[in-house]
Design a protein around this motif. Sequence first.
Motif, PDB file in Angstrom:
ATOM      1  N   ARG A 258      11.174-138.527  99.321  1.00  0.00           N
ATOM      2  CA  ARG A 258      11.196-138.815  97.880  1.00  0.00           C
ATOM      3  C   ARG A 258      10.120-138.059  97.113  1.00  0.00           C
ATOM      4  O   ARG A 258       9.009-137.836  97.611  1.00  0.00           O
ATOM      5  N   VAL A 259      10.466-137.687  95.898  1.00  0.00           N
ATOM      6  CA  VAL A 259       9.559-136.939  95.018  1.00  0.00           C
ATOM      7  C   VAL A 259       8.332-137.785  94.699  1.00  0.00           C
ATOM      8  O   VAL A 259       8.447-138.932  94.266  1.00  0.00           O
ATOM      9  N   LYS A 260       7.135-137.198  94.881  1.00  0.00           N
ATOM     10  CA  LYS A 260       5.884-137.890  94.597  1.00  0.00           C
ATOM     11  C   LYS A 260       5.173-137.300  93.386  1.00  0.00           C
ATOM     12  O   LYS A 260       4.483-138.003  92.658  1.00  0.00           O
ATOM     13  N   GLN A 261       5.334-135.981  93.170  1.00  0.00           N
ATOM     14  CA  GLN A 261       4.750-135.327  92.006  1.00  0.00           C
ATOM     15  C   GLN A 261       5.772-134.357  91.414  1.00  0.00           C
ATOM     16  O   GLN A 261       6.574-133.764  92.144  1.00  0.00           O
ATOM     17  N   VAL A 262       5.719-134.192  90.115  1.00  0.00           N
ATOM     18  CA  VAL A 262       6.679-133.331  89.423  1.00  0.00           C
ATOM     19  C   VAL A 262       5.981-132.652  88.257  1.00  0.00           C
ATOM     20  O   VAL A 262       5.128-133.264  87.601  1.00  0.00           O
ATOM     21  N   ASN A 263       6.297-131.384  87.994  1.00  0.00           N
ATOM     22  CA  ASN A 263       5.675-130.729  86.839  1.00  0.00           C
ATOM     23  C   ASN A 263       6.526-130.929  85.583  1.00  0.00           C
ATOM     24  O   ASN A 263       7.640-131.478  85.635  1.00  0.00           O
ATOM     25  N   LYS A 264       6.011-130.504  84.457  1.00  0.00           N
ATOM     26  CA  LYS A 264       6.683-130.759  83.181  1.00  0.00           C
ATOM     27  C   LYS A 264       8.035-130.076  83.095  1.00  0.00           C
ATOM     28  O   LYS A 264       8.997-130.629  82.553  1.00  0.00           O
ATOM     29  N   ALA A 265       8.122-128.853  83.634  1.00  0.00           N
ATOM     30  CA  ALA A 265       9.385-128.119  83.563  1.00  0.00           C
ATOM     31  C   ALA A 265      10.478-128.826  84.355  1.00  0.00           C
ATOM     32  O   ALA A 265      11.640-128.868  83.936  1.00  0.00           O
ATOM     33  N   ALA A 266      10.123-129.407  85.501  1.00  0.00           N
ATOM     34  CA  ALA A 266      11.103-130.138  86.302  1.00  0.00           C
ATOM     35  C   ALA A 266      11.443-131.483  85.659  1.00  0.00           C
ATOM     36  O   ALA A 266      12.598-131.920  85.668  1.00  0.00           O
ATOM     37  N   GLU A 267      10.437-132.126  85.103  1.00  0.00           N
ATOM     38  CA  GLU A 267      10.658-133.408  84.431  1.00  0.00           C
ATOM     39  C   GLU A 267      11.633-133.254  83.274  1.00  0.00           C
ATOM     40  O   GLU A 267      12.475-134.126  83.033  1.00  0.00           O
ATOM     41  N   ALA A 268      11.549-132.133  82.579  1.00  0.00           N
ATOM     42  CA  ALA A 268      12.434-131.893  81.441  1.00  0.00           C
ATOM     43  C   ALA A 268      13.900-131.766  81.864  1.00  0.00           C
ATOM     44  O   ALA A 268      14.805-131.967  81.050  1.00  0.00           O
ATOM     45  N   LEU A 269      14.126-131.469  83.147  1.00  0.00           N
ATOM     46  CA  LEU A 269      15.483-131.353  83.662  1.00  0.00           C
ATOM     47  C   LEU A 269      15.962-132.644  84.314  1.00  0.00           C
ATOM     48  O   LEU A 269      17.044-132.681  84.902  1.00  0.00           O
ATOM     49  N   GLY A 270      15.151-133.699  84.224  1.00  0.00           N
ATOM     50  CA  GLY A 270      15.568-135.006  84.719  1.00  0.00           C
ATOM     51  C   GLY A 270      15.011-135.410  86.062  1.00  0.00           C
ATOM     52  O   GLY A 270      15.344-136.481  86.573  1.00  0.00           O
ATOM     53  N   VAL A 271      14.168-134.567  86.657  1.00  0.00           N
ATOM     54  CA  VAL A 271      13.578-134.935  87.949  1.00  0.00           C
ATOM     55  C   VAL A 271      12.574-136.057  87.734  1.00  0.00           C
ATOM     56  O   VAL A 271      11.699-135.969  86.862  1.00  0.00           O
ATOM     57  N   ARG A 272      12.678-137.096  88.528  1.00  0.00           N
ATOM     58  CA  ARG A 272      11.824-138.272  88.378  1.00  0.00           C
ATOM     59  C   ARG A 272      11.198-138.655  89.724  1.00  0.00           C
ATOM     60  O   ARG A 272      11.761-138.385  90.790  1.00  0.00           O
ATOM     61  N   LEU A 273      10.052-139.294  89.647  1.00  0.00           N
ATOM     62  CA  LEU A 273       9.398-139.780  90.852  1.00  0.00           C
ATOM     63  C   LEU A 273      10.317-140.768  91.565  1.00  0.00           C
ATOM     64  O   LEU A 273      10.980-141.592  90.931  1.00  0.00           O
ATOM     65  N   GLY A 274      10.364-140.680  92.891  1.00  0.00           N
ATOM     66  CA  GLY A 274      11.154-141.616  93.669  1.00  0.00           C
ATOM     67  C   GLY A 274      12.540-141.138  94.040  1.00  0.00           C
ATOM     68  O   GLY A 274      13.146-141.667  94.977  1.00  0.00           O
ATOM     69  N   MET A 275      13.088-140.138  93.339  1.00  0.00           N
ATOM     70  CA  MET A 275      14.384-139.611  93.739  1.00  0.00           C
ATOM     71  C   MET A 275      14.199-138.716  94.964  1.00  0.00           C
ATOM     72  O   MET A 275      13.093-138.264  95.259  1.00  0.00           O
ATOM     73  N   THR A 276      15.244-138.481  95.719  1.00  0.00           N
ATOM     74  CA  THR A 276      15.123-137.654  96.910  1.00  0.00           C
ATOM     75  C   THR A 276      15.002-136.170  96.523  1.00  0.00           C
ATOM     76  O   THR A 276      15.400-135.764  95.417  1.00  0.00           O
TER      77      THR A 276
END
Length: 287
Positions: free
Chosen positions: A110-128
Amino acid sequence: MADQIQGMGPTVWFDGGADGRVMVADSLSYFEHEPWLNDVVLGASFAGAPTGAMPMRPGVKAWIAHEGGPGKDNAGSGGLALADRYGVPAASIDTMEAGLSEGMTLVTGRVKQVNKAAEALGVRLGMTGGEAGKLLLKAPAGKPINFDGIVDESIHEVLSTPRGKIYAVWSFSRVEGEHPQDVYCVASHGGKVMAQYALRAKPKGLIANDAGIGLNRTGVSGLDAVEELCGIPAATVSTDSARIGDALSTYNDGIISAVNKSALKLGVKEGMRAVDAAALMLNASRS
């Protein structure tokens, strides 16, 4: 000998057609020699600045790697901020849910850290990582990036003696030729892919970073591999003691966290300073 622990190279995990592919490999280093402009890559390296730069140099749509601890100064995931500087989406997978040098574990971890560019595409903490990879296919096409002067690729000579030298470099992938009289302090993880590259150099001894140990102790699995295949004394430093990806920090700041039998015979022990452990390896007689 290195082919006995050859890692999994770039493999298509998901084909999104015109949107590109999600590629998986045991190391981000396997993505640095050709462009991946329409692909998202998952590589089981730590998600630091020097490793993140590997696929971004030739160009990549987005990347995901292992959290690497994240360790001292969050260096294990420091590549996410670097990627943001260039608008490249990136994320890292929880340290204990994925294995170093085990690419497919990034898909299920599961995702533990995400940058702003990925977050803007819907990536969230906890998803695989697999879920995140599919979302990242919506990122713009990648483009080559020049990291000269930004990422330290130097090989630092930190000690020279009649018995040999001690060098610090962020990865064995940057070392050319064999070095049977020299000890290397590397700032990459101590897993299988590290061992693969180390066996080309055949150093007198080596010290790497444990990258937070990771799933199934994969962050230190390369220590036994280099011993079994080449008799190399090897150890890791704790990712909490030294900045992973920073070669001089391995040598100057590192505290030993794991050792193989050959290193133990030389007096290298957990809790010892890397500076002292490297000296023991250097001064040992090479059998």
